[in-house]
Scaffold this active site. Sequence first.
Site, PDB file in Angstrom:
ATOM      1  N   GLU A  41      -6.269  47.165  49.461  1.00  0.00           N
ATOM      2  CA  GLU A  41      -5.698  48.479  49.761  1.00  0.00           C
ATOM      3  C   GLU A  41      -4.503  48.807  48.871  1.00  0.00           C
ATOM      4  OE1 GLU A  41      -6.555  46.312  52.112  1.00  0.00           O
ATOM      5  OE2 GLU A  41      -7.843  47.342  53.566  1.00  0.00           O
ATOM      6  N   PHE A  45      -6.476  45.227  69.292  1.00  0.00           N
ATOM      7  CA  PHE A  45      -6.924  44.613  68.049  1.00  0.00           C
ATOM      8  C   PHE A  45      -6.762  45.575  66.874  1.00  0.00           C
ATOM      9  CE2 PHE A  45     -10.470  43.597  65.072  1.00  0.00           C
ATOM     10  CZ  PHE A  45      -9.943  42.392  64.607  1.00  0.00           C
ATOM     11  N   GLN A  46      -6.112  45.112  65.810  1.00  0.00           N
ATOM     12  CA  GLN A  46      -5.876  45.878  64.588  1.00  0.00           C
ATOM     13  C   GLN A  46      -5.139  47.192  64.836  1.00  0.00           C
ATOM     14  OE1 GLN A  46      -9.575  45.963  62.324  1.00  0.00           O
ATOM     15  NE2 GLN A  46      -8.983  44.013  61.406  1.00  0.00           N
ATOM     16  N   LYS A 100      -9.355  56.682  66.224  1.00  0.00           N
ATOM     17  CA  LYS A 100     -10.793  56.666  65.985  1.00  0.00           C
ATOM     18  C   LYS A 100     -11.553  57.684  66.832  1.00  0.00           C
ATOM     19  CE  LYS A 100     -14.844  53.910  65.427  1.00  0.00           C
ATOM     20  NZ  LYS A 100     -15.423  52.594  65.215  1.00  0.00           N
ATOM     21  N   MET A 135      11.533  38.136  33.491  1.00  0.00           N
ATOM     22  CA  MET A 135      12.757  38.820  33.886  1.00  0.00           C
ATOM     23  C   MET A 135      13.615  37.943  34.794  1.00  0.00           C
ATOM     24  SD  MET A 135      13.305  42.601  35.386  1.00  0.00           S
ATOM     25  CE  MET A 135      13.203  43.446  33.832  1.00  0.00           C
TER      26      MET A 135
HETATM   27  C1  LIG Z   1       6.305  42.604  44.206  1.00  0.00           C
HETATM   28  C2  LIG Z   1       7.474  42.077  43.468  1.00  0.00           C
HETATM   29  N1  LIG Z   1       7.918  40.836  43.706  1.00  0.00           N
HETATM   30  C3  LIG Z   1       8.981  40.337  42.998  1.00  0.00           C
HETATM   31  C4  LIG Z   1       9.612  41.096  42.065  1.00  0.00           C
HETATM   32  C5  LIG Z   1      10.807  40.546  41.302  1.00  0.00           C
HETATM   33  N2  LIG Z   1      10.522  40.437  39.866  1.00  0.00           N
HETATM   34  C6  LIG Z   1      10.878  41.389  38.992  1.00  0.00           C
HETATM   35  S1  LIG Z   1      10.394  41.052  37.430  1.00  0.00           S
HETATM   36  C7  LIG Z   1       9.717  39.597  37.887  1.00  0.00           C
HETATM   37  C8  LIG Z   1       9.068  38.708  36.875  1.00  0.00           C
HETATM   38  C9  LIG Z   1       7.859  39.301  36.294  1.00  0.00           C
HETATM   39  O1  LIG Z   1       7.216  38.321  35.552  1.00  0.00           O
HETATM   40  P1  LIG Z   1       5.993  38.680  34.635  1.00  0.00           P
HETATM   41  O2  LIG Z   1       5.010  39.499  35.355  1.00  0.00           O
HETATM   42  O3  LIG Z   1       5.478  37.420  34.036  1.00  0.00           O
HETATM   43  O4  LIG Z   1       6.629  39.606  33.518  1.00  0.00           O
HETATM   44  P2  LIG Z   1       7.728  39.285  32.402  1.00  0.00           P
HETATM   45  O5  LIG Z   1       9.070  39.558  33.012  1.00  0.00           O
HETATM   46  O6  LIG Z   1       7.567  37.861  32.012  1.00  0.00           O
HETATM   47  O7  LIG Z   1       7.416  40.235  31.323  1.00  0.00           O
HETATM   48  C10 LIG Z   1       9.870  39.393  39.261  1.00  0.00           C
HETATM   49  C11 LIG Z   1       9.398  38.197  39.974  1.00  0.00           C
HETATM   50  C12 LIG Z   1       9.115  42.408  41.872  1.00  0.00           C
HETATM   51  N3  LIG Z   1       9.670  43.246  40.996  1.00  0.00           N
HETATM   52  N4  LIG Z   1       8.042  42.869  42.555  1.00  0.00           N
END
Ligand SMILES: Cc1ncc(C[n+]2csc(CCOP(=O)(O)OP(=O)(O)O)c2C)c(N)n1
Lengths: 167, 517
Positions: free
Chosen positions: B48, B110-111, B160, B454
Amino acid sequence: MLKTISVLVDNKAGVLARVTNLFSRRGYNIDSLAVGTADRTDVSRITVIVDCDDRILDQIVHQLEKLVNVRTVKVLSDISNVTRELVLIKVKAPASVRNDIIQIAEVFRGRIIDISTETLTIEITGEEHKTTALMDMLKVYEILEVARTGKVALDRGMEYISYKDEE
Amino acid sequence: MNGAKFLVKLLEEHDVDTVFGYPGGTVLPVFKALYASKKIRNIRTSHEQGAAHAADGYARTSGKTGVCIATSGPGATNLVTGIANAYMDSVPVVFITANVPLSLIGTDSFQEVDITGITMSVTKHSFMVKSTEELALCVHEAFKIAESGRKGPVLIDIPKDILVSNVPNKFMSAQSKLKNLNAALPDVSQEVLLSASRLIDESKRPLILAGGGIKESNASESILALAKQINAPVCSSLMAVGEFPYSNELYVGNPGVYGNPTANSALEKCDLIIAIGTRFSNRTAIDKFVKDGSCKIVHIDTDRAEIKKIIEPDCYIVGDAKNTVSRLIELVKPHEKWFDGSVKNEERDDILEAVHEMFGDDAYIVTDVGMHQMWVAHGYPFEKRGRFITSGGLGTMGFGLGAAIGIQIAHPDKPVILITGDGGFLMDCNELATLKRENLPIITIVVNNGQLGMIKTIMNKARSSKLTSIKGAPRFSSLARAFNIKGYRVKTKSEFLKYAAEVNEKRIPAVFDLIRR
Ligand SMILES: Cc1ncc(C[n+]2csc(CCOP(=O)(O)OP(=O)(O)O)c2C)c(N)n1
């Protein structure tokens, strides 16, 4: 600083939840909140008193205005409004002190609305300093319960708000 | 006609041609009715959340409102991230969930979840339909609310029994009593325009900061005209990246923590910021430049609630960006050029050049969230507006592939390129099944640095590689092949170009595992 905001909303399920959700999610502090139908049954009036500075007040007004069911928002004048709150106070009142309490209530223009062998219930309306003063006096006798309506307010004179209808 | 069929009829009336969704017991009547519809295409995703992002991507690029449908309980909760994402980036999407029958509501059946309650603070509005009589009104109002003023998501939750019970003819039309949602946008007075133009005339070093709000009003050309008139460098928040041609002399890029150095340098030196359609997100990190008061602010926005939320401007205008800017141009005096430098002179990555070379100005470039997103935002040579699609406000990892699906559906003939991270792709690669099934020629480039890049940058000092390593990740090229999609492991620009040419010609999907370690 305490500010009084009047909000006219559609009288529908869930609208109050949306308004209070807005306050809690954006971290605005509610000092008092009162809700009831307005001059039309399809409209509710929410009177909310908040403790905030002018910038937050401006935010509150405009965030409220974005809610779909909020029709009119107005910050009441600080100096020229009438504010009232109704308070019910149940005091322990055995026969020995009953008359003293009734006298005190009369001084504050409170009304006795229930009486039993052990208790008295007083109704008082007015501004906050009046109700607190009465409560202070009654503390000597043991207050058993207090219920407040929350403050309601209107601007004085020809200042008034009305429900903004559909487009 | 039952409620479900009537719902589909209402969607058709709103000119909906595609819905994204996922079935379940409670919502089944709606899907049955959808399959019978000749006007609406139904795209089933793997999850979803993917459907929600697809509806979001579709809405961002088609100019239409997206529609996403899910079942009660877990179906509905799986939408929440997608709803919040659309809310933060002001994207019009109508989300429809089914719920348990009215008689069971509130009994923890349920749900059953209270999805209108759960999403209250991430929707513009929501409806719980309590009777067949309300259905038409709720649907009409939902579209109207999603599309008016500052756009955003609206949720309709339908028990529903309403979907399966008969809707009498008399309930098929509805009279809306909705308030005027554009009332907050008064005509801009000449007086306030004059005070803005006076501030601009008085400034020596004006700069324009544009945000996502300019997209809705299609204001980028007018903004560039104003910039030219007053010789102001133009920078954009992440949401407005791609709205100004990268090659334009006056464009200095995206400022902020991970921003373009040129944009940050212009911001540091300017004495006036003309902020248009931006909400001064903490990501843009503008406050450090304006806190000391050495820089004045003119703030233009359609949403009055954005004014003074973060920054107290010296002058503000509540109005449409394009209109306001066009009127300002008439009033302001020409300025001398004060800033030398444009983003096009910054160093750029050869892979981004290669993607641009191969797919051209028309390609939609979608990102996930992380360092690769910044890399694209700062270095991709966008020339046509509206081609950069990213999760700006919520910063949702796992946004990319779903969004790309929605965009490709809206623009079957345009190239759609997803540039994602190895971390992010692990969150949404389940949607490769949707690409395959719907035969969508999306090109995915996984910037494979073996890390949550990041997070690694934030944590560098702590050196906690355990937390940020993506050890255990599959070879993404092999993963693609497992879905019967072309997969390539590439390291250089020439390798990439060679395979990209092949798949581009055949218009088939492919995954490039771009090794960057
Ligand atoms: C759903 C979610 N969980 C955690 C984060 C925190 N977060 C931001 S950037 C990042 C790392 C992303 O890693 P990657 O996809 O390998 O990309 P890169 O930074 O290496 O380009 C994380 C964990 C987020 N933005 N969104």
